[in-house]
Structure formats: C-alpha cells, structure tokens
Write an enzyme that holds these catalytic residues in place. Structure first.
Site, PDB file in Angstrom:
ATOM      1  N   THR A  95       8.843  -9.929  -6.885  1.00 33.83           N
ATOM      2  CA  THR A  95       8.872  -9.065  -5.703  1.00 33.83           C
ATOM      3  C   THR A  95      10.074  -9.425  -4.841  1.00 33.83           C
ATOM      4  O   THR A  95      10.259 -10.591  -4.484  1.00 33.83           O
ATOM      5  CB  THR A  95       7.576  -9.219  -4.881  1.00 33.83           C
ATOM      6  OG1 THR A  95       6.453  -8.943  -5.729  1.00 33.83           O
ATOM      7  CG2 THR A  95       7.556  -8.249  -3.711  1.00 33.83           C
ATOM      8  N   MET A 169       7.098   0.994  -4.022  1.00 36.39           N
ATOM      9  CA  MET A 169       5.662   1.185  -4.237  1.00 36.39           C
ATOM     10  C   MET A 169       4.913  -0.127  -4.061  1.00 36.39           C
ATOM     11  O   MET A 169       3.843  -0.180  -3.418  1.00 36.39           O
ATOM     12  CB  MET A 169       5.418   1.755  -5.629  1.00 36.39           C
ATOM     13  CG  MET A 169       3.965   2.093  -5.917  1.00 36.39           C
ATOM     14  SD  MET A 169       3.400   3.562  -5.018  1.00 36.39           S
ATOM     15  CE  MET A 169       4.202   4.848  -6.004  1.00 36.39           C
ATOM     16  N   LYS A 170       5.457  -1.195  -4.634  1.00 38.06           N
ATOM     17  CA  LYS A 170       4.798  -2.503  -4.514  1.00 38.06           C
ATOM     18  C   LYS A 170       4.679  -2.915  -3.058  1.00 38.06           C
ATOM     19  O   LYS A 170       3.637  -3.436  -2.616  1.00 38.06           O
ATOM     20  CB  LYS A 170       5.597  -3.549  -5.299  1.00 38.06           C
ATOM     21  CG  LYS A 170       5.172  -5.015  -5.082  1.00 38.06           C
ATOM     22  CD  LYS A 170       3.777  -5.296  -5.587  1.00 38.06           C
ATOM     23  CE  LYS A 170       3.302  -6.702  -5.268  1.00 38.06           C
ATOM     24  NZ  LYS A 170       3.935  -7.744  -6.080  1.00 38.06           N
ATOM     25  N   LEU A 171       5.712  -2.700  -2.256  1.00 37.55           N
ATOM     26  CA  LEU A 171       5.673  -3.110  -0.854  1.00 37.55           C
ATOM     27  C   LEU A 171       4.655  -2.281  -0.073  1.00 37.55           C
ATOM     28  O   LEU A 171       3.938  -2.816   0.784  1.00 37.55           O
ATOM     29  CB  LEU A 171       7.064  -3.000  -0.232  1.00 37.55           C
ATOM     30  CG  LEU A 171       8.124  -3.927  -0.843  1.00 37.55           C
ATOM     31  CD1 LEU A 171       9.452  -3.763  -0.117  1.00 37.55           C
ATOM     32  CD2 LEU A 171       7.675  -5.385  -0.831  1.00 37.55           C
TER      33      LEU A 171
END
Length: 291
Positions: A95, A169-171
């Site tokens: 990340t 999207m991950k954040l």
C-alpha cells in the site's frame, strides 16, 4: 522460471505459503530470515539477496512495508534497477500513495518491465485462508498475465482500470475499515462503562444485522484483551496517513477518518504499534481514567 516473492511480514508470509501449497515454483526473499524455515518446508527456494531473486525469476511479487523498502528491493534510482525490472513482471501488492504508485509504474515500464498494481483488502487471517480481495490495475495484458497468481491468495479479484485506480480503491476501502474499527472500539468501551456483560454485547453485535467479518474478529479481540497482531496499529496509522493525503489532494472531506486516525495514533504514541488494530479500544479506556 519461478515466481519471486519479496516481503514476508504479517501478510506476506501466509500469502507466500499459499502460493507454495498451490504448487508454484516460488523463490522468496526477506530482510529477516525468520519466516524462511516454514516456507522451505513447503518447497520455497530462498534467495540470499534481492539481486538473486530477480535473476532467478521473471515475475516478482512485492509485499513490502513502505516506499523505502520497495525502492531498496528494486534498487530504484540505482545502477541495477533496469536489470532487475527489465523484461520482468512486477506485481506490487503493498500500500502506497497514489503518486508513488503511478511514478513506480512509469519507471518500471520505462526500463522495459511490466507492472501490475495489486493491493489487497484483508488482514492476516484472510491471508492465511486465501480469502483476500485483490484490486488490480495496469496494462490489460500485464493484468491478464498476473491474474493466475492471485487465485491461491484471494477469493476475489476486481479490475479497476489504469494505475493508480487500484491503490485509490484500497485507500477508500481503508477509510471504511479504520472508521469502522474505531467506532466498534468506542461502542465496546461504552458498553463496559455502562456495566454491561461484554460477552452479551459481542453476541448482539455478531448475531444481528451489524455482523461482519471485521466486527466478529475485532470485537472478539476487544472483549478478551487479545491484541496479537493481524493488522498492526503502526500499519493502520501509515495507511490512514495515505488516505488523508489522497483526500487532501482530491479536496474530499473525511471527518470520520480524521478522528479515527487520531485515536489510532494515540495508541501508537503509547507504545502499542505492534498490537492489533483492535487495541484502539484502549484509547477510550485511557480517556475515561480520572485525572
């Protein structure tokens, strides 16, 4: 040629183990030798250096803690960077900030390599059971080449488009996670302050419409004061800072993230960075103590 895997931490070690169990010819590298014995027993080959990892493998998966660790493994900006990534497929599952991931893709493609951005949603337990959710971004051909690698590690793969859309999207998902666990800690602390049986509180939450895998896993830890790490406080704070940075760039209001981040950083400052994120409940215990 074998597939390489660099970064054998809380998440990386069980992910690599699942690749071995699926029969992949896996070569691994980690700065600390601690995870090697278990992976060797599963058939993994250990590379002594990052250079040896890239020499042995034409596809390398990165699951590293931060930008600095990723750049170090790749020798980004160094003399051997082009040799390490040229002709290779680099799959980055860590990340990072959106700007970092976008620049990393540009550098790797500029050196003749292919790049897939592939952060995952999940913690150590889903990593162990192969139940992570991967978000994939990059050149469609590179993503298609990488997809089979995720099958032993993930229950679902979601393609989001071009880099850095998977990281974005991950954040966004991480904002929901951070705020959810902070709210769960606040509710559990309130239940305790009201003299309620926390086992019954856990039963109500996990039996009703508020049940989720996160609620069940984190509330169990809060009720039992079991803060062995599945997703460590220090990593939550790092990821929350990345979410805040992305939100500031997009000029998006994130008041829940701001307060939740403060609570996690309070626990980090108290010296509990290696504990599970469920330890955020202790921020409320400390706040409630008489002065």
């Amino acid at each position: 040629m074998p597939t390489g895997f660099a970064g054998l931490g809380l998440m990386g070690e069980p992910m690599a183990a699942n690749l071995c169990r699926a029969g992949l010819d896996l070569t691994v590298y980690n700065r600390s030798p601690r995870p090697y014995d278990a992976l060797r027993a599963l058939g993994a080959v250990v590379a002594d250096t990052p250079a040896a990892l890239f020499e042995a493998c034409d596809t390398v998966i990165l699951m590293l803690a931060n930008d600095q660790a990723t750049d170090l493994i790749l020798d980004r900006g160094g003399a051997s960077f082009a040799a390490r990534v040229g002709g290779h497929l680099i799959v980055n599952m860590g990340t990072h900030s959106l700007a970092y991931s976008q620049a990393l893709e540009a550098d790797i493609r500029g050196a003749g390599g292919s790049f897939v951005e592939a952060p995952v949603s999940g913690s150590r337990l889903p990593a162990q059971s192969g139940a992570l959710v991967a978000m994939l971004a990059g050149d469609p051909d590179a993503v298609a080449r990488a997809r089979p690698l995720f099958v032993p590690m993930c229950r679902e793969m979601v393609e989001t488009g071009a880099v850095p859309s998977a990281m974005a999207m991950k954040l966004a998902v991480n904002l929901y996670l951070v705020a959810t666990v902070a709210a769960l800690g606040e509710a559990a602390a309130l239940a305790g302050s009201l003299g309620l049986d926390l086992g019954l509180f856990e039963q109500v939450i996990t039996s009703g419409p508020l049940r989720s895998d996160i609620a069940a896993a984190k509330l169990a830890k809060m009720v039992r004061d079991d803060f062995g790490p599945q997703a460590a406080i220090r990593d939550v704070c790092k990821n929350a800072a990345l979410v805040a940075e992305a939100a500031a760039t997009a000029r998006a209001p994130v008041p829940l993230l701001t307060e939740s981040r403060r609570l996690f950083e309070t626990v980090l400052a108290a010296g509990h960075g290696e504990q599970d994120m469920a330890a955020v409940v202790t921020a409320f215990h400390e706040a409630g103590k008489p002065t």
